[in-house]
Design an enzyme around this catalytic site. Structure first.
Site, PDB file in Angstrom:
ATOM      1  N   GLY A  53       1.092  -1.144  -0.035  1.00 49.54           N
ATOM      2  CA  GLY A  53       0.038   0.212   0.006  1.00 49.54           C
ATOM      3  C   GLY A  53       1.019   1.223   0.036  1.00 49.54           C
ATOM      4  O   GLY A  53       1.848   1.388   0.493  1.00 49.54           O
ATOM      5  N   SER A  54       0.120   2.283  -0.747  1.00 52.17           N
ATOM      6  CA  SER A  54       1.004   3.660  -0.809  1.00 52.17           C
ATOM      7  C   SER A  54       0.811   4.042   0.891  1.00 52.17           C
ATOM      8  O   SER A  54      -0.014   3.636   1.619  1.00 52.17           O
ATOM      9  CB  SER A  54       0.423   4.590  -1.552  1.00 52.17           C
ATOM     10  N   GLY A  55       1.831   5.001   0.970  1.00 50.34           N
ATOM     11  CA  GLY A  55       1.523   5.895   2.362  1.00 50.34           C
ATOM     12  C   GLY A  55       3.031   5.319   3.290  1.00 50.34           C
ATOM     13  O   GLY A  55       3.134   6.029   4.541  1.00 50.34           O
ATOM     14  N   HIS A  56       3.633   4.444   2.753  1.00 51.69           N
ATOM     15  CA  HIS A  56       4.848   4.323   3.614  1.00 51.69           C
ATOM     16  C   HIS A  56       6.098   4.594   2.888  1.00 51.69           C
ATOM     17  O   HIS A  56       7.237   4.120   3.183  1.00 51.69           O
ATOM     18  CB  HIS A  56       4.856   2.616   3.605  1.00 51.69           C
ATOM     19  N   LYS A 104       5.756  -7.849   2.495  1.00 48.28           N
ATOM     20  CA  LYS A 104       5.657  -7.761   3.985  1.00 48.28           C
ATOM     21  C   LYS A 104       4.405  -8.679   4.386  1.00 48.28           C
ATOM     22  O   LYS A 104       3.261  -8.912   3.654  1.00 48.28           O
ATOM     23  CB  LYS A 104       5.258  -6.455   4.289  1.00 48.28           C
ATOM     24  N   ASP A 109      -1.294  -8.522   0.916  1.00 49.80           N
ATOM     25  CA  ASP A 109      -0.297  -8.760   0.273  1.00 49.80           C
ATOM     26  C   ASP A 109       0.199  -9.959  -0.219  1.00 49.80           C
ATOM     27  O   ASP A 109       0.616 -10.408  -1.055  1.00 49.80           O
ATOM     28  CB  ASP A 109       0.773  -7.861   0.769  1.00 49.80           C
ATOM     29  N   HIS A 218       0.161   0.490   9.924  1.00 54.09           N
ATOM     30  CA  HIS A 218      -1.194   1.130   9.415  1.00 54.09           C
ATOM     31  C   HIS A 218      -1.806   1.519  10.627  1.00 54.09           C
ATOM     32  O   HIS A 218      -2.846   2.053  10.519  1.00 54.09           O
ATOM     33  CB  HIS A 218      -1.907   0.110   8.736  1.00 54.09           C
TER      34      HIS A 218
END
Length: 330
Positions: A53-56, A104, A109, A218
């Protein structure tokens, strides 16, 4: 909501367009959400593909380049990429030597990369996979069956990427990746919650004057909440949590990682305390990396990752790397 965005629906596409403009050594497919090293596939070289996911950020797209990942697949914010992205990435980087998926340990995922591996193998692409599960804080969290994958992902991508750059075969690159994961442990702390663009408000409630020990990337709950602690106290708690789970018998790599909103001034001060604890516990530090590398949007906080190394892994760590977010020796 105060964010430097247009609308939440286009935030990932906008970021990818900006990344393409800033880094001409990358091929960025905005529509299909795949970031590829421009010279891929490299003849005889194993490809490394990761994503999440984006945001990391800078994980994973910021680690595409020489000596690290060959491609990355960004999903929506905190949402797994889909198998089609992963298959496109694998096809784009496969030179015939095979592709390693670095995953991960989050349920979405793992399931999507498993499906992508089956689809890629139907296209005669050899696939190996390593699942990163280094977080010692909790088991079976909101997103995870087993331990979460966090800071050790950077170590896996760097060390396996260096081995692939040297021309090691797929089986050997996968073995190194798995060894790095097995020898790595992490622990994270949140000083504030993060805010996703779609929600526009904090993802969890963390009252003023409290912190979350063992938080996930998250915003998943950790071990406990406490009144605010000093940097010294947090370092004692985090390092001891790691050492209680696995005490190194040799020198270690250290990652002192910011969660996205923690200034380097604070991170370097925190690193001083981490180094103090490790010295007191008799742990020898070979190399240290400090900065915001595996983040959680605008969360304030930090994580510590330790990876026990040997001479081979130290050589692979020191090997040249040239990516948007990590580079030395080039």
């Amino acid at each position: 909501m105060r964010m430097l965005i247009n609308v939440p629906e286009t935030i990932v596409a906008d970021a990818l367009r900006g990344m393409a403009a800033a880094h001409p050594d990358l091929t960025v497919d905005v529509e299909n959400r795949v970031i590829v090293r421009r010279d891929a596939p490299v003849s005889g070289k194993v490809g490394l593909v990761s994503g999440g996911g984006s945001g990391h950020e800078p994980l994973h797209g910021g680690f595409v380049g020489r000596g690290m990942l060959t491609a990355a697949c960004p999903g929506e914010v905190f949402t797994s990429p889909v198998p089609d992205q992963m298959v496109r990435a694998a096809a784009a980087v496969d030179s015939g030597a095979g592709v390693l998926f670095v995953v991960k340990n989050y349920t979405g995922d793992v399931l999507n990369f498993d499906m992508a591996a089956e689809l890629a193998e139907e296209e005669d692409i050899r696939i190996a996979k390593v699942v990163v599960n280094d977080d010692v804080a909790v088991t079976d969290s909101l997103y995870t069956a087993g331990r979460r994958g966090t800071g050790a992902t950077l170590f896996v991508e760097k060390l396996a990427g260096a081995a692939a750059e040297e021309g090691e075969p797929l089986e050997r690159v996968a073995e190194i990746a798995k060894r790095v994961n097995e020898h790595s442990r992490s622990f994270g702390v949140a000083l504030s919650a993060c805010t996703t663009p779609a929600k526009g408000s904090p993802t969890f409630d963390l009252p003023p004057g409290q912190l979350e020990l063992g938080v996930g990337i998250h915003g998943e709950p950790g071990r406990e909440r406490r009144a605010m602690m000093t940097s010294r106290e947090i370092a004692d708690y985090a390092v001891d949590a790691i050492l209680d789970d696995r005490r190194p018998t040799g020198p270690v790599l250290v990652l002192v990682n910011g969660m996205g909103a923690t200034p380097l001034l604070e991170l370097y001060g925190f690193n001083a305390e981490v180094q103090r604890v490790l010295a007191q516990r008799g742990v020898v530090v070979a190399r240290t990396l400090v900065g915001n590398y595996v983040t959680s949007l605008d969360m304030a906080g930090c994580s510590v990752t330790l990876c026990q190394i040997d001479e081979e892994l130290l050589r692979l760590w020191d090997a040249p790397v040239q990516t948007a977010a990590l580079r030395w020796g080039c």
